[in-house]
Design an enzyme around this catalytic site. Structure first.
Site, mmCIF file in Angstrom:
data_model
loop_
_atom_site.group_PDB
_atom_site.id
_atom_site.type_symbol
_atom_site.label_atom_id
_atom_site.label_comp_id
_atom_site.label_asym_id
_atom_site.label_seq_id
_atom_site.Cartn_x
_atom_site.Cartn_y
_atom_site.Cartn_z
ATOM 1 N N LEU A 288 9.985 11.836 -8.891
ATOM 2 C CA LEU A 288 9.037 10.805 -9.298
ATOM 3 C C LEU A 288 9.433 9.433 -8.771
ATOM 4 O O LEU A 288 8.592 8.676 -8.284
ATOM 5 C CB LEU A 288 8.941 10.788 -10.831
ATOM 6 C CG LEU A 288 7.863 9.886 -11.434
ATOM 7 C CD1 LEU A 288 6.474 10.343 -11.020
ATOM 8 C CD2 LEU A 288 7.989 9.865 -12.957
ATOM 9 N N LYS B 112 22.950 10.075 -1.105
ATOM 10 C CA LYS B 112 21.609 10.630 -1.273
ATOM 11 C C LYS B 112 20.561 9.524 -1.183
ATOM 12 O O LYS B 112 19.465 9.725 -0.653
ATOM 13 C CB LYS B 112 21.508 11.360 -2.606
ATOM 14 C CG LYS B 112 22.347 12.632 -2.678
ATOM 15 C CD LYS B 112 22.213 13.313 -4.037
ATOM 16 C CE LYS B 112 23.048 14.587 -4.089
ATOM 17 N NZ LYS B 112 22.955 15.261 -5.409
ATOM 18 N N ASP C 273 24.758 3.657 -11.845
ATOM 19 C CA ASP C 273 25.063 4.858 -12.621
ATOM 20 C C ASP C 273 24.654 4.597 -14.057
ATOM 21 O O ASP C 273 25.313 3.854 -14.782
ATOM 22 C CB ASP C 273 26.551 5.174 -12.536
ATOM 23 C CG ASP C 273 26.915 6.461 -13.262
ATOM 24 O OD1 ASP C 273 26.041 7.048 -13.934
ATOM 25 O OD2 ASP C 273 28.087 6.885 -13.172
ATOM 26 N N ASN D 278 13.023 4.273 -14.115
ATOM 27 C CA ASN D 278 12.558 5.657 -14.040
ATOM 28 C C ASN D 278 13.678 6.666 -14.281
ATOM 29 O O ASN D 278 13.414 7.781 -14.742
ATOM 30 C CB ASN D 278 11.935 5.898 -12.650
ATOM 31 C CG ASN D 278 11.881 7.356 -12.281
ATOM 32 O OD1 ASN D 278 11.042 8.110 -12.772
ATOM 33 N ND2 ASN D 278 12.796 7.779 -11.402
ATOM 34 N N TYR E 230 15.870 15.344 -25.773
ATOM 35 C CA TYR E 230 15.065 14.591 -24.806
ATOM 36 C C TYR E 230 13.920 13.870 -25.520
ATOM 37 O O TYR E 230 13.667 12.685 -25.273
ATOM 38 C CB TYR E 230 14.515 15.533 -23.739
ATOM 39 C CG TYR E 230 13.652 14.846 -22.711
ATOM 40 C CD1 TYR E 230 14.226 14.125 -21.676
ATOM 41 C CD2 TYR E 230 12.264 14.912 -22.783
ATOM 42 C CE1 TYR E 230 13.442 13.489 -20.728
ATOM 43 C CE2 TYR E 230 11.469 14.281 -21.842
ATOM 44 C CZ TYR E 230 12.063 13.575 -20.821
ATOM 45 O OH TYR E 230 11.271 12.936 -19.897
ATOM 46 N N LYS F 21 13.268 9.628 -25.966
ATOM 47 C CA LYS F 21 12.035 8.932 -25.612
ATOM 48 C C LYS F 21 11.444 8.206 -26.825
ATOM 49 O O LYS F 21 10.861 7.125 -26.690
ATOM 50 C CB LYS F 21 11.029 9.921 -25.030
ATOM 51 C CG LYS F 21 11.459 10.507 -23.695
ATOM 52 C CD LYS F 21 11.727 9.423 -22.661
ATOM 53 C CE LYS F 21 12.108 9.970 -21.309
ATOM 54 N NZ LYS F 21 12.355 8.918 -20.297
#
Length: 350
Positions: free
Chosen positions: A51, A76, A99, A126, A217, A221
């Site tokens: 994303l 990366k 990080d 993100n 998770y 959120k």
């Protein structure tokens, strides 16, 4: 425009009602064709894949001048940046170390942004994780999902606020957007109201209960939305527009990369059958950054519209938890100067 706080909470069940409508009944709302981001500077965290990479690509497609790709792995990140640079040779694309497991790295990144960026228009937070196994953060002791998705994300958000305010063009507020999820509705917090049990300690303590990765998770959120509820009162939309965006269930993001065996197969099949394409998911972020204005400050956006928060946040118990979480978060060692930053933002608001 009515903000998220003032909306009645949704009563329709998340599954299947809201999920089916979100995944199959909405088309992307794109920025106007004439949108030109020339001169603007955007930060996107977790931007070397999934994303975050697509969000970066879409910003560049509107002639963005400078992109800061904030990534954990510089190697990366450089590979991803080279791919974008070939497609958009006129843009300045930089890879910066970040990080999110380390509050020290978060602070170093924000300090670099303050020192090196003459301008900052948008910050998209993100980066997020959903580990399958219980892991304690080595620096803080918090469970890693809570550390990355909540504490480090909100720390970076707070540290970037004065930078977005001072380095955006006069009369044009900066924008801070963090990726959220309607899955926050599924957070249970059973047992979190035990006497003298701080919420942050409870969500990282698994000595007396089993670790459920999906539940954790969802909880991470929910904590982010609870923080936003209070944060909006400290920041003027004239200075920085802060919002949380639900990109939908997006396939190919790598969020469940730690899954193994049957779980990994199930996630892949479910994503293939119901997931949004990554470009559609990324378009929700562009929509929030470009199509929405001050009316979206302090709001939760889903399916390209301002929506209400999680139903539990509107109850008396929910409001008490929001206040408690805010106070606990401000007492975290890594947040030592955040109360002062927010007080300055609040005074400017008044």
């Amino acid at each position: 425009m009515v903000g998220s706080k003032d909306m009645p909470p949704l009563t329709a069940p998340l599954m299947p009602n809201q999920f089916v409508r979100a995944q199959f009944c909405y088309k992307p709302v794109l920025p106007p064709p004439h949108t030109d981001l020339s001169g603007q500077v955007v930060i996107v965290t977790g931007s070397n894949m999934g994303l975050g990479f697509e969000i970066s690509r879409q910003f560049l497609s509107y002639r963005l001048s400078r992109l800061i790709m904030a990534v954990r792995s510089l190697d990366k990140g450089k590979v991803a940046a080279a791919q974008l640079q070939r497609a958009y040779p006129q843009a300045t694309i930089e890879v910066w170390k970040l990080d999110m497991s380390s509050p020290g790295s978060v602070r170093a990144f924000a300090s670099r942004a303050e020192t090196e960026l003459p301008r900052l228009d948008v910050a998209v937070l993100n980066a997020g994780i959903s580990p399958m196994h219980l892991t304690a953060n080595q620096e803080t002791g918090h469970e890693e999902t809570i550390q990355v998705n909540y504490l480090s994300t909100m720390l970076l958000l707070a540290l970037l606020l004065p930078i977005l305010k001072s380095k955006s063009p006069e009369g044009i507020p900066g924008r801070a957007i963090f990726v959220s999820s309607v899955l926050a509705t599924n957070a249970k917090l059973h047992g979190a109201d035990a006497p003298h049990t701080p919420l942050l300690r409870y969500v990282s303590d698994f000595r007396t209960r089993a670790f459920d990765p999906m539940e954790q998770y969802c909880t991470s959120k929910l904590l982010g939305l609870m923080f936003l509820w209070k944060l909006a009162d400290c920041v003027s939309a004239d200075d920085v527009i802060v919002s949380a965006v639900e990109p939908g269930f997006v396939k190919g993001t790598g969020l469940a990369r730690d899954a193994r065996g049957a779980t990994k197969i199930a996630v892949s099949l479910f994503g293939a059958a119901t997931g949004r394409p990554v470009n559609d998911g990324a378009s929700t972020i562009l929509d929030a950054a470009i199509n929405h204005g001050k009316e979206s400050h302090g709001c939760f956006l889903m399916n390209f519209k301002i929506r209400s928060f999680v139903p539990s946040m509107y109850t008396a118990e929910g409001r008490e938890r929001i206040d408690s979480l805010w106070e606990e978060t401000m007492r975290e060692p890594s947040f030592q100067d955040v109360p002062g930053i927010l007080e300055q933002m609040k005074r400017a608001k008044q």
